[in-house]
Design an enzyme around this catalytic site. Structure first.
Site, PDB file in Angstrom:
ATOM      1  N   PRO A  33       0.630  -1.163   0.146  1.00 32.67           N
ATOM      2  CA  PRO A  33      -0.004   0.019   0.177  1.00 32.67           C
ATOM      3  C   PRO A  33       0.727   1.173  -0.078  1.00 32.67           C
ATOM      4  CG  PRO A  33      -0.754  -1.459   1.550  1.00 32.67           C
ATOM      5  CD  PRO A  33       0.319  -2.013   1.159  1.00 32.67           C
ATOM      6  N   ASN A  34       0.393   2.281  -0.898  1.00 32.40           N
ATOM      7  CA  ASN A  34       0.969   3.846  -1.018  1.00 32.40           C
ATOM      8  C   ASN A  34       2.065   3.795  -1.569  1.00 32.40           C
ATOM      9  OD1 ASN A  34      -1.409   4.931   0.490  1.00 32.40           O
ATOM     10  ND2 ASN A  34      -0.809   3.792   2.352  1.00 32.40           N
ATOM     11  N   ARG A  38       4.942  10.928  -2.603  1.00 37.04           N
ATOM     12  CA  ARG A  38       4.297  10.881  -1.348  1.00 37.04           C
ATOM     13  C   ARG A  38       5.623  11.242  -0.306  1.00 37.04           C
ATOM     14  NH1 ARG A  38       4.401   4.564   1.394  1.00 37.04           N
ATOM     15  NH2 ARG A  38       3.638   5.447   3.440  1.00 37.04           N
ATOM     16  N   TYR A  74      10.682   9.745   1.671  1.00 33.52           N
ATOM     17  CA  TYR A  74      10.874   8.388   0.470  1.00 33.52           C
ATOM     18  C   TYR A  74      11.713   8.884  -0.775  1.00 33.52           C
ATOM     19  CZ  TYR A  74       7.385   6.279   3.518  1.00 33.52           C
ATOM     20  OH  TYR A  74       6.879   5.788   4.712  1.00 33.52           O
ATOM     21  N   ASN A  85       8.087  -5.290   0.033  1.00 33.50           N
ATOM     22  CA  ASN A  85       8.202  -4.055   0.967  1.00 33.50           C
ATOM     23  C   ASN A  85       6.571  -3.930   1.258  1.00 33.50           C
ATOM     24  OD1 ASN A  85       7.619  -1.794   2.229  1.00 33.50           O
ATOM     25  ND2 ASN A  85       9.097  -0.516   1.113  1.00 33.50           N
ATOM     26  N   ALA A  89       2.700  -0.356   5.270  1.00 31.37           N
ATOM     27  CA  ALA A  89       2.192  -0.318   6.686  1.00 31.37           C
ATOM     28  C   ALA A  89       1.528  -1.691   7.022  1.00 31.37           C
ATOM     29  CB  ALA A  89       0.948   0.753   6.709  1.00 31.37           C
ATOM     30  N   GLU A  95      12.623  -8.757   3.032  1.00 31.31           N
ATOM     31  CA  GLU A  95      11.745  -7.782   3.390  1.00 31.31           C
ATOM     32  C   GLU A  95      12.427  -6.260   3.335  1.00 31.31           C
ATOM     33  OE1 GLU A  95       8.748  -8.244   6.334  1.00 31.31           O
ATOM     34  OE2 GLU A  95       8.644  -5.969   6.999  1.00 31.31           O
ATOM     35  N   HIS A 123      12.443  -1.841   3.450  1.00 32.32           N
ATOM     36  CA  HIS A 123      11.812  -0.629   3.577  1.00 32.32           C
ATOM     37  C   HIS A 123      12.654   0.406   3.318  1.00 32.32           C
ATOM     38  CE1 HIS A 123       8.346  -2.355   5.802  1.00 32.32           C
ATOM     39  NE2 HIS A 123       9.380  -3.215   6.381  1.00 32.32           N
ATOM     40  N   ARG A 172      11.728   5.612  13.289  1.00 31.67           N
ATOM     41  CA  ARG A 172      10.354   6.659  13.285  1.00 31.67           C
ATOM     42  C   ARG A 172       9.342   6.281  14.375  1.00 31.67           C
ATOM     43  NH1 ARG A 172       8.334   5.782   7.107  1.00 31.67           N
ATOM     44  NH2 ARG A 172       6.926   7.576   7.816  1.00 31.67           N
TER      45      ARG A 172
END
Ligand code: DQA
Length: 141
Positions: A9-10, A17, A22, A71, A74, A95, A97, A104
Site C-alpha cells: 500500500p501507498n 508521497r 521516501y 516491501n 504499513a 523484506e 523498507h 520513526r
C-alpha cells in the site's frame, strides 16, 4: 532464479508521497533499477504493486517465482495474513523498507511480516532493494 518483487500500500505514489521520507524517485524508477540489476546478476524479476492485502497474498500464492522481495508498507506492522502467506510460500523472502522504520514512530517498530522473512533491510532507500537482489543472486551461485 525468478524473483517476485512486491510493493504494498501507498508505494505506487513514490516520488509524490512524503518526498522528505521516501525521496523523489518513482516506483517506475525503482522497477527499472531492479530490472537492470537483475540482468547484470543473472536473475529475472517481475514487479507488482498493490494497495490491497488480499491481492498481495494472491500473488505470493500464484505467481511463479523462486524468491520474494517485499516491501509490505504499513501492512508490515500488523498483517498476520501476509506473514502467514510469506511463511507458507517456503521461498527465501527479503523484506525491504525504504525508510529506517526503527528511527520513526514507535508503532512502526512492530514488525509482523519480517518474522516470516530471511532478512530485513530498512533505511537504505531504493538501494535496499538492490542489496536484496544481490543477496538472492548469491544464493543461486
Ligand atoms: C515503508 C515504512 C512503513 O512504515 C510505511 O507504512 C510505508 C513505507 C518504507 O518503505 O519505509 O508505507 O514500508
Amino acid at each position: 532464479m525468478k524473483v517476485l518483487v512486491l510493493n504494498g500500500p501507498n508505494l505506487g505514489t513514490l516520488g509524490r508521497r512524503e518526498p522528505e521520507v521516501y525521496g523523489t524517485r518513482t516506483l517506475t524508477d525503482l522497477e527499472t533499477m531492479l530490472t537492470n540489476r537483475a540482468r547484470e546478476v543473472g536473475l529475472q524479476v517481475s514487479c507488482r504493486q498493490s494497495n490491497h492485502e488480499g491481492q498481495l497474498i494472491d500473488w505470493i500464492e500464484t505467481e511463479p517465482s523462486d524468491a520474494i522481495i517485499i516491501n509490505p508498507g504499513a501492512l508490515s506492522h500488523y498483517s498476520l495474513a501476509l506473514a502467514d502467506a510469506l511463511r507458507s510460500s517456503g521461498k527465501p523472502v527479503v523484506e525491504v523498507h525504504i525508510s529506517n522504520v526503527f528511527a520513526r514512530e514507535p508503532e512502526r517498530h512492530r514488525m509482523v511480516t519480517a518474522a516470516a522473512a530471511k532478512g530485513l533491510i530498512s533505511g537504505l532507500g531504493f538501494e535496499g532493494y538492490l542489496a536484496a537482489l544481490d543477496y538472492l543472486a548469491s544464493l543461486s551461485d
